[in-house]
Write a protein that holds these residues in place. Structure first.
Motif, PDB file in Angstrom:
ATOM      1  N   SER A 133      38.866  38.231  37.013  1.00 57.77           N
ATOM      2  CA  SER A 133      38.448  38.585  38.586  1.00 57.77           C
ATOM      3  C   SER A 133      39.751  39.101  39.101  1.00 57.77           C
ATOM      4  O   SER A 133      39.626  39.567  40.514  1.00 57.77           O
ATOM      5  N   SER A 134      40.837  39.877  38.418  1.00 58.16           N
ATOM      6  CA  SER A 134      41.804  40.402  39.651  1.00 58.16           C
ATOM      7  C   SER A 134      40.942  42.134  39.119  1.00 58.16           C
ATOM      8  O   SER A 134      41.951  43.157  40.348  1.00 58.16           O
ATOM      9  N   ASN A 135      39.862  41.942  38.742  1.00 55.26           N
ATOM     10  CA  ASN A 135      39.265  43.643  38.981  1.00 55.26           C
ATOM     11  C   ASN A 135      38.073  43.794  40.052  1.00 55.26           C
ATOM     12  O   ASN A 135      37.294  44.574  39.663  1.00 55.26           O
ATOM     13  N   PHE A 136      37.707  43.142  40.268  1.00 53.39           N
ATOM     14  CA  PHE A 136      36.509  42.292  41.497  1.00 53.39           C
ATOM     15  C   PHE A 136      36.486  42.205  42.877  1.00 53.39           C
ATOM     16  O   PHE A 136      37.494  40.992  43.118  1.00 53.39           O
ATOM     17  N   SER A 195      34.460  47.081  42.394  1.00 53.60           N
ATOM     18  CA  SER A 195      34.436  46.575  40.634  1.00 53.60           C
ATOM     19  C   SER A 195      35.652  47.682  40.354  1.00 53.60           C
ATOM     20  O   SER A 195      35.743  49.065  41.144  1.00 53.60           O
ATOM     21  N   GLY A 196      36.317  47.581  39.151  1.00 52.13           N
ATOM     22  CA  GLY A 196      36.909  48.921  38.839  1.00 52.13           C
ATOM     23  C   GLY A 196      36.398  50.028  37.907  1.00 52.13           C
ATOM     24  O   GLY A 196      37.035  50.935  38.002  1.00 52.13           O
ATOM     25  N   THR A 197      36.027  49.276  37.361  1.00 56.14           N
ATOM     26  CA  THR A 197      34.982  50.701  36.569  1.00 56.14           C
ATOM     27  C   THR A 197      34.032  50.922  36.575  1.00 56.14           C
ATOM     28  O   THR A 197      32.971  49.402  36.796  1.00 56.14           O
ATOM     29  N   PRO A 198      32.899  51.519  36.171  1.00 54.27           N
ATOM     30  CA  PRO A 198      31.833  52.068  36.122  1.00 54.27           C
ATOM     31  C   PRO A 198      30.798  50.885  35.791  1.00 54.27           C
ATOM     32  O   PRO A 198      29.929  50.223  35.864  1.00 54.27           O
TER      33      PRO A 198
END
Ligand SMILES: Cc1cc2nc3c(=O)[nH]c(=O)nc-3n(C[C@H](O)[C@H](O)[C@H](O)COP(=O)(O)OP(=O)(O)OC[C@H]3O[C@@H](n4cnc5c(N)ncnc54)[C@H](O)[C@@H]3O)c2cc1C
Ligand SMILES: *[C@@H]1O[C@H](CO)[C@@H](O)[C@H](O)[C@H]1NC(C)=O
Ligand SMILES: *[C@@H]1O[C@H](CO)[C@@H](O)[C@H](O)[C@H]1NC(C)=O
Ligand SMILES: *[C@@H]1O[C@H](CO)[C@@H](O)[C@H](O)[C@H]1NC(C)=O
Ligand SMILES: *[C@@H]1O[C@H](CO)[C@@H](O)[C@H](O)[C@H]1NC(C)=O
Length: 479
Positions: free
Chosen positions: A348-351, A394-397
């Motif tokens: 959840s820290s990534n979105f 979000s953080g990554t593809p």
């Protein structure tokens, strides 16, 4: 030599435009690629071309239209989807050096170049005592906002941003420079108001102005459990916006663990006349808030304050609905479920997600009609409506692919719900839509036919359909 000369940048070099080129590998190129709002939008073209004047735009269009590779076009570079404003294996025309903002006291018109950002526009015009119907957030670009219509804090008073463009200066596909206004190429003038990059490159927007005043506005934040009361307040506000056209209001359910572990409801409230405690917000302000920074300030200050952090993978979808509380409550419920589902799939820290509702009352379109009309098709909508946006960062593809799947599914079920309750509305807001949506088609057949006809008339060779590949293309809309 043959290989070199088929490379698009070679044509620009041959045209004597080498000064305008940023090559991959240079710091200047890297800085421009890093300036896209969404990380996902920058696609690392062969090279970037930065014209500094309208004539240079025309020279670049002429040189590039003789090449084989695809061409991209950007102004602010804020649009979130990959393919909207940058191009792989091609050349991107970057209007970032065309950012003048001037005011003519005689005509009372402001002239904006497409690469300017709204905070610069407001700052410059404020110095001259005037303002325009522009973006709500400071870092949004002028070019994409105005060609995609543009919803403004001033829309209930003046219509959309595009309705306030008196004249577009446009470089056509054959490198001719024309003015499009109510007396010169009036069909092009109308089509550019919402028809996006289908006709040419707009190099100047001449806009109506009005006196700049301080505004009263800012953000309130309430806990999720106040959502239903806020939904009612937004529905009532929208129904009364014609009586209080100086006021603007949006609500946004947000999950962003960097600022709160729970979903919160952000409210942006603005009285553009600067009336402290404007009565249109009496009901809203009875609802408790944990944060309230609403204050007297300049529009530039508010626009800066509303900036949304960038450089993440972004996915957005947009629909519109009838102005009904069931819609807002349903959207909020779907957003709560989305957050729980995503927590199981992405740390959840990534979105972060948001579910935004904003008024689309008929008063906006009454102004559009008074000012000559646009191509959005809203003149057929006789009821107050709401524009909806669901956004996921979000953080990554890989995470972004999950986000796309979830937001796409949510959008489909929201649309289905609205259809079953008779609460749907056709318009997909072009400036918010995902690449898998079809906002131009949502303008309705008559407008689609008109946009197609105008595109064919002003660009018979299809430079802005086949060569300039970025953005929404009328040639891709089915009959
Ligand atoms: C944080 C944020 C806040 C936003 N707030 C609002 C808002 O309040 N109201 C609203 O309506 N929208 C809003 N938007 C959406 C925004 O208006 C669009 O993303 C818009 O396209 C951005 O303009 P740009 O100049 O950065 O476009 P770019 O991303 O540079 O270009 C996008 C497309 O626009 C077309 N285009 C751009 N410039 C030209 C030109 N000079 N001539 C012809 N075609 C051109 C091209 O087709 C291009 O492919 C917001 C977006 C973000 C990210
Ligand atoms: C409309 O275009 C014509 C032709 O270029 C120009 O002479 C006229 O000044 C323009 N009108 C406005 C309002 O810009
Ligand atoms: C506005 O409302 C706030 C809070 O309700 C109050 O403290 C303040 O005095 C009011 N200001 C004016 C100018 O009415
Ligand atoms: C993000 O962009 C990359 C290319 O830059 C692409 O491969 C990927 O599919 C995109 N993801 C989404 C969700 O659009
Ligand atoms: C350029 O295209 C426009 C629109 O089709 C046309 O009116 C004009 O004559 C063309 N100019 C040249 C030089 O071909």
């Amino acid at each position: 030599m043959m290989i070199l000369s088929s490379h698009p940048s070679a044509w620009v070099l041959a045209a004597g435009l080498q000064e305008l080129i940023l090559l991959a590998g240079s710091d200047a190129y890297a800085a421009r690629e890093a300036s896209y709002w969404a990380e996902n939008a920058s696609l690392s073209p062969y090279c970037i071309v930065q014209p500094r004047t309208t004539n240079e735009v025309a020279l670049v269009v002429k040189a590039l239209s003789e090449t084989d590779g695809p061409i991209g076009l950007r102004s602010g570079g804020v649009t979130q989807w990959a393919g909207s404003n940058d191009v792989k294996n091609g050349v991107t025309i970057d209007l970032g050096k065309l950012r003048d903002v001037t005011y003519n006291a005689q005509s009372k018109l402001a002239s904006l170049q497409p690469g300017a950002r709204w905070d610069e526009v407001y700052g410059e015009l404020q110095n001259q005592g005037v303002c325009v119907t522009g973006g709500r957030i400071g870092n949004v670009g002028v070019g994409g906002f105005l060609t995609g219509c543009g919803n403004s804090f001033h829309s209930a008073q003046n219509g959309f941003g595009c309705d306030n463009v008196v004249n577009f200066e446009v470089v056509l596909g054959n490198a001719t420079i024309v003015n499009a206004n109510s007396t010169s190429h009036p069909d092009l003038w109308t089509a550019l108001k919402g028809g996006s990059g289908n006709f040419g490159i707009v190099t100047r927007f001449d806009m109506f102005t009005f006196p700049a005043t301080e505004i009263w506005g800012g953000n309130r934040i309430s806990v999720r459990s106040e959502g239903e009361k806020l939904a009612q307040a937004l529905v009532d506000f929208t129904n009364n916006n014609n009586k209080n056209p100086e006021d603007a209001f949006v609500i946004d359910h947000i999950f962003d663990p960097s600022s709160s572990p729970d979903v919160i409801v952000l409210q942006v409230i603005v009285d553009t006349h600067g009336v402290i405690n404007a009565s249109a917000f009496d009901d809203v302000r009875k609802i408790p808030a944990v944060v309230d920074d609403v204050q007297k300030r300049t529009l530039q200050d508010l626009a800066d304050n509303e900036r949304v952090p960038s450089r993440q993978q972004q996915v957005w979808f947009s629909l519109s609905f009838k102005n009904d509380i069931r819609v807002i409550n349903k959207g909020a419920e779907l957003h709560d479920q989305l957050v729980e589902e995503l927590k199981a799939l992405i740390p959840s820290s990534n979105f972060a997600t948001e579910c935004l509702f904003q008024p689309l009352p008929t008063i906006f379109t009454e102004h559009s009609i008074e000012k000559g009309g646009n191509v959005m098709g809203l003149d057929k909508v006789k009821e107050n409506a709401l524009i909806w946006l669901i956004a996921g960062a979000s953080g990554t593809p890989e995470e972004s692919a999950i986000m796309r799947e979830k937001l796409s599914a949510l959008t489909a079920s929201f649309e289905q719900y609205a259809a079953s309750e008779g609460l749907g509305n056709d318009l997909e807001w072009l400036n918010y839509a995902d690449q898998t949506q079809n906002p131009l088609k949502s303008y309705g057949k008559e407008n689609v036919d008109f946009i197609r006809k105008v595109a064919e008339k002003y660009d018979p060779a299809g430079v802005f359909q086949k060569k300039v590949v970025t953005g929404w293309k009328i040639s891709k809309v089915s009959q």
